[in-house]
Design a protein around this motif. Structure first.
Motif, PDB file in Angstrom:
ATOM      1  N   SER A   1     -25.640  -3.778  -3.890  1.00 31.72           N
ATOM      2  CA  SER A   1     -25.141  -5.014  -3.778  1.00 31.72           C
ATOM      3  C   SER A   1     -25.631  -5.397  -2.036  1.00 31.72           C
ATOM      4  CB  SER A   1     -23.545  -5.073  -3.670  1.00 31.72           C
ATOM      5  OG  SER A   1     -23.035  -4.642  -5.052  1.00 31.72           O
TER       6      SER A   1
ATOM      7  N   ILE B   1     -19.826  -7.611  -3.638  1.00 36.76           N
ATOM      8  CA  ILE B   1     -18.983  -6.882  -3.026  1.00 36.76           C
ATOM      9  C   ILE B   1     -19.401  -5.505  -2.670  1.00 36.76           C
ATOM     10  CG2 ILE B   1     -17.095  -8.492  -3.625  1.00 36.76           C
ATOM     11  CD1 ILE B   1     -15.879  -6.045  -5.448  1.00 36.76           C
TER      12      ILE B   1
ATOM     13  N   THR C   1     -18.939  -2.592  -7.891  1.00 36.10           N
ATOM     14  CA  THR C   1     -19.336  -3.652  -8.562  1.00 36.10           C
ATOM     15  C   THR C   1     -18.970  -3.625 -10.193  1.00 36.10           C
ATOM     16  OG1 THR C   1     -21.300  -4.226  -7.162  1.00 36.10           O
ATOM     17  CG2 THR C   1     -21.228  -5.414  -9.276  1.00 36.10           C
TER      18      THR C   1
ATOM     19  N   ASP D   1     -27.182  -8.577  -9.520  1.00 36.93           N
ATOM     20  CA  ASP D   1     -26.523  -7.434  -8.736  1.00 36.93           C
ATOM     21  C   ASP D   1     -25.827  -6.910  -9.794  1.00 36.93           C
ATOM     22  OD1 ASP D   1     -25.372  -5.322  -7.353  1.00 36.93           O
ATOM     23  OD2 ASP D   1     -23.958  -6.788  -6.500  1.00 36.93           O
TER      24      ASP D   1
HETATM   25 MG   LIG Z   1     -22.390  -2.914  -5.981  1.00 43.22          MG
END
Ligand SMILES: [Mg+2]
Ligand SMILES: Nc1nc2c(ncn2[C@@H]2O[C@H](COP(=O)(O)OP(=O)(O)OP(=O)(O)O)[C@@H](O)[C@H]2O)c(=O)[nH]1
Length: 295
Positions: free
Chosen positions: A21, A34, A42, A61
């Motif tokens: 991320s 995040i 995540t 992501d």
């Molecule tokens: Mg992540």
């Protein structure tokens, strides 16, 4: 000769906490995914679009690869699988600073044979650079990837080398999204994630893992602040108590921080209301997971 315009999907995959991320955010220069110091932050794919003169690269992501312990983990793995299926190129993120190499990827390994893979050795700011050469040899032997690129996602070191490499592997074609788009996901998705990120930052132990956020109401209003109501679901009554804190103080503080982060993201003031509810063992509950948007 002009460089051809390229457009396609890059799935960022890897073990939890590898820095996926962070990489996407710093490539795009916007906080879409995040981030926390803990693994398994995540849980849902976040889509981020990078627009360059010669390329539109659509990043996904993904959650960290985990051996499933309960239904939520299965759903997280499904997100990774969907991203891999869409991918033109795979960015395999490895925490180079960790002691265990090669990383144990498990089931996604079979997908890697079908795509060009760029191995990104991350967190090089934390390590002795002399360790990079043997690591590169090791991943070369293990995966025979298209490229191996050392970076520090956090310090933005090596990111241009990575984007130039991505350009090589994306197919030629016109942009799929208007060139000023950053994502195709709705604001409410990111607002839910931003609140969840604050929970990761504000609480310890099992709380961040037992909590999920559902945006219940999102009303855009003229001349008054937007109204957003979010429900934080936890697995047990005791967790609800911890989240709220004595006299509601803890939840109020979390709400204030979340509101500031949401306002920064949306670039407009909002009225944010947080409610806490118990959904027993939601991480194991298929129906609850469906309702929480884990398709
Ligand atoms: Mg992540
Ligand atoms: N020192 C250093 N820390 C990094 C770097 N990249 C990421 N981090 C840190 O590593 C931690 C995990 O980063 P994330 O971006 O959340 O990792 P992730 O791979 O998305 O993790 P999951 O979502 O849990 O799978 C955070 O504390 C980041 O600040 C880096 O290049 N150097």
């Amino acid at each position: 000769m002009t460089t051809p315009f390229k457009c396609g999907y890059a799935a960022i995959i890897g073990l939890p906490n590898a820095g996926k991320s962070t990489l996407m955010n710093n490539l795009l220069d916007i906080h879409l995914g995040i981030v926390s110091a803990r693994p398994q932050t995540t849980r849902r794919n976040a889509l981020g679009i990078m627009n360059r003169e010669d390329m539109q690269c659509i990043f996904l992501d993904t959650p960290g690869i985990v051996k499933p312990k309960y239904e939520l983990h299965d759903r997280m793995n499904k997100q990774i699988e969907a991203a891999l299926k869409d991918a033109d190129v795979v960015v395999l993120m490895v925490d180079a600073h960790s002691r265990e190499h090669p990383v144990d990827l498990g089931w996604p390994l079979q997908f890697l044979k079908k795509h060009p893979v760029i191995v990104v050795l991350n967190k090089i700011d934390l390590m002795d650079k002399r360790r990079l050469l043997p690591l590169t040899d090791l991943y070369e032997k293990e995966l025979a990837p298209a490229a191996i690129i050392p970076v520090s996602a956090e310090k933005r070191d090596g990111l241009e080398v990575l984007t130039n490499e991505l350009h090589k592997w994306l197919p030629e074609g016109p942009p799929l999204y208007p060139p000023d788009s950053l994502t195709d996901q709705p604001e409410r998705f990111f607002v839910g994630e931003i609140i969840r990120e604050q929970i990761f930052h504000s609480y310890h132990d099992e709380i961040p893992y037992s909590a999920d956020v559902v945006i219940d109401t999102f009303k855009e209003r003229e001349n008054v602040k937007d109204y957003i109501r979010a429900i934080i679901f936890v697995e047990r009554e005791s967790q609800k108590g911890i989240l709220i804190g004595k006299g509601g103080v803890k939840l109020k503080k979390t709400g204030q921080r979340a509101r500031q982060a949401v306002e920064y993201f949306l670039q407009r003031p909002v009225y944010l209301e947080l409610k806490v509810k118990v959904q027993h063992n939601w991480r194991k509950d298929k129906n609850a997971l469906n309702r929480f948007g884990y398709g």
